[in-house]
Scaffold this motif. Structure first.
Motif, PDB file in Angstrom:
ATOM      1  N   UNK A 246       0.817  -1.219   0.000  1.00 23.59           N
ATOM      2  CA  UNK A 246       0.000   0.000   0.000  1.00 23.59           C
ATOM      3  C   UNK A 246       0.850   1.269   0.000  1.00 23.59           C
ATOM      4  N   UNK A 247       0.279   2.345  -0.512  1.00 27.85           N
ATOM      5  CA  UNK A 247       0.951   3.651  -0.572  1.00 27.85           C
ATOM      6  C   UNK A 247       0.911   4.322   0.794  1.00 27.85           C
TER       7      UNK A 247
ATOM      8  N   UNK B 190       3.926  -3.947  -6.880  1.00 24.07           N
ATOM      9  CA  UNK B 190       2.794  -3.180  -7.390  1.00 24.07           C
ATOM     10  C   UNK B 190       2.339  -2.270  -6.254  1.00 24.07           C
ATOM     11  N   UNK B 191       2.571  -0.970  -6.400  1.00 25.46           N
ATOM     12  CA  UNK B 191       2.197  -0.029  -5.339  1.00 25.46           C
ATOM     13  C   UNK B 191       0.726   0.321  -5.506  1.00 25.46           C
ATOM     14  N   UNK B 192      -0.057  -0.036  -4.482  1.00 28.54           N
ATOM     15  CA  UNK B 192      -1.511   0.034  -4.607  1.00 28.54           C
ATOM     16  C   UNK B 192      -2.110   1.143  -3.752  1.00 28.54           C
ATOM     17  N   UNK B 193      -3.417   1.399  -3.990  1.00 29.94           N
ATOM     18  CA  UNK B 193      -4.152   2.446  -3.266  1.00 29.94           C
ATOM     19  C   UNK B 193      -3.539   3.822  -3.529  1.00 29.94           C
ATOM     20  N   UNK B 194      -3.299   4.098  -4.815  1.00 32.37           N
ATOM     21  CA  UNK B 194      -2.725   5.378  -5.226  1.00 32.37           C
ATOM     22  C   UNK B 194      -3.846   6.295  -5.719  1.00 32.37           C
ATOM     23  N   UNK B 195      -3.908   7.490  -5.145  1.00 33.03           N
ATOM     24  CA  UNK B 195      -4.988   8.422  -5.466  1.00 33.03           C
ATOM     25  C   UNK B 195      -4.496   9.808  -5.861  1.00 33.03           C
TER      26      UNK B 195
ATOM     27  N   UNK C  68       2.183   8.765  -6.949  1.00 36.06           N
ATOM     28  CA  UNK C  68       2.760   7.988  -8.061  1.00 36.06           C
ATOM     29  C   UNK C  68       4.230   8.332  -8.269  1.00 36.06           C
ATOM     30  N   UNK C  69       4.554   9.601  -8.059  1.00 39.50           N
ATOM     31  CA  UNK C  69       5.949  10.047  -8.166  1.00 39.50           C
ATOM     32  C   UNK C  69       6.806   9.305  -7.127  1.00 39.50           C
ATOM     33  N   UNK C  70       6.276   9.171  -5.927  1.00 40.14           N
ATOM     34  CA  UNK C  70       7.019   8.484  -4.863  1.00 40.14           C
ATOM     35  C   UNK C  70       7.146   6.987  -5.140  1.00 40.14           C
TER      36      UNK C  70
ATOM     37  N   UNK D  76       9.914   6.551  -7.404  1.00 36.00           N
ATOM     38  CA  UNK D  76      11.182   6.851  -6.722  1.00 36.00           C
ATOM     39  C   UNK D  76      11.721   5.648  -5.950  1.00 36.00           C
ATOM     40  N   UNK D  77      10.818   4.856  -5.352  1.00 40.77           N
ATOM     41  CA  UNK D  77      11.287   3.700  -4.569  1.00 40.77           C
ATOM     42  C   UNK D  77      11.400   2.435  -5.425  1.00 40.77           C
ATOM     43  N   UNK D  78      11.158   2.569  -6.723  1.00 39.31           N
ATOM     44  CA  UNK D  78      11.415   1.431  -7.617  1.00 39.31           C
ATOM     45  C   UNK D  78      10.268   0.465  -7.817  1.00 39.31           C
ATOM     46  N   UNK D  79       9.023   0.948  -7.626  1.00 39.88           N
ATOM     47  CA  UNK D  79       7.880   0.062  -7.876  1.00 39.88           C
ATOM     48  C   UNK D  79       7.837  -0.331  -9.361  1.00 39.88           C
ATOM     49  N   UNK D  80       7.472  -1.569  -9.621  1.00 40.82           N
ATOM     50  CA  UNK D  80       7.337  -2.031 -11.012  1.00 40.82           C
ATOM     51  C   UNK D  80       6.034  -1.494 -11.607  1.00 40.82           C
TER      52      UNK D  80
END
Ligand code: E4P
Length: 214
Positions: free
Chosen positions: A85-86, A105-110, A115-117, A120-124
């Motif tokens: 989760x974000x 997969x970085x989820x719960x993005x609003x 999304x920029x972050x 930055x941390x390397x999410x696929x």
């Protein structure tokens, strides 16, 4: 654009997989809870079909818990993407897991800043939930447009996975913007191939075919 099913139902996944239009699957705790089976068994069975991308979500909320779950999930199969989760803890866990070679997969993005972050941390993958934004009067598709623009500006390799898709127009708009992936419920994917004029046209062709001498 890649098309994913947002479901934990093996029956739904198998149907679309057999048709040949499925590129991946996303699950979440709510979808898994509907199946009445153990989470890891579900993920293992989806991967066994040959689906090349299967997102499985951690439920821990602290960094160490997310790392432990993420490491266990990725051992299930090489097709597993770990969903985090974000949150601040999710960002830290993503950074560590990504460095270890796990695709997150970085989820719960609003928001676009979230999304920029994630990038930055390397999410696929980054998963903006557009339907949930629409539900509360914000324009989910505009968020996708912003994220795609930002990622292009900086040549970010993170793929934009449009989530919380409610209808075929969401898929169409995401494709026009150039999003990488759309994940959708089975009913939405079914509607992508349907058109009344296709049915009418086929019925007419088959009727006329009866007049051809055999
Ligand atoms: C994505 O990974 C999520 O599982 C999903 O798209 C959430 O959609 P919902 O808003 O319909 O629950």
């Amino acid at each position: 654009m890649e098309l994913f099913l947002d479901t934990a139902s093996l029956t739904e996944i198998r149907t679309m997989w057999d048709i040949g239009i499925l590129d991946g699957v996303t699950t979440n705790p709510t979808l898994v809870s509907k199946e009445g089976r153990k989470f890891e068994d579900i993920i293992r069975d989806i991967c066994a079909l040959g689906v090349p991308s299967v997102s499985a979500e951690v439920v821990a909320t602290d960094v160490n818990g997310m790392l432990a779950e993420g490491r266990r999930l990725r051992q299930i199969h090489s097709s597993v993407y770990v969903k985090c989760p974000m949150t601040p803890a999710g960002l830290t866990a993503t950074k560590i897991l990504a460095k270890e070679g796990t695709r997150v997969n970085m989820t719960l993005v609003f928001s676009a800043n979230q999304a920029l972050l994630a990038a930055k941390v390397g999410a696929a993958y980054v998963s903006p939930f557009i339907g949930r934004l629409d539900d509360q009067g914000q324009d989910g598709i505009e968020l996708v447009r912003d994220i795609v623009t930002i990622y292009r500006n900086y040549r970010v390799p993170t793929k934009v996975l449009v989530a919380s898709v409610r209808h075929p127009v969401h898929v169409l708009e995401a494709a026009k913007i150039g999003a990488d992936i759309a994940t959708m419920p089975y009913a939405v994917m079914e509607k992508l191939s349907a058109h009344p004029l296709t049915d009418i046209g086929l019925a007419r062709f088959l009727k006329d075919w009866e007049k051809v001498p055999k």
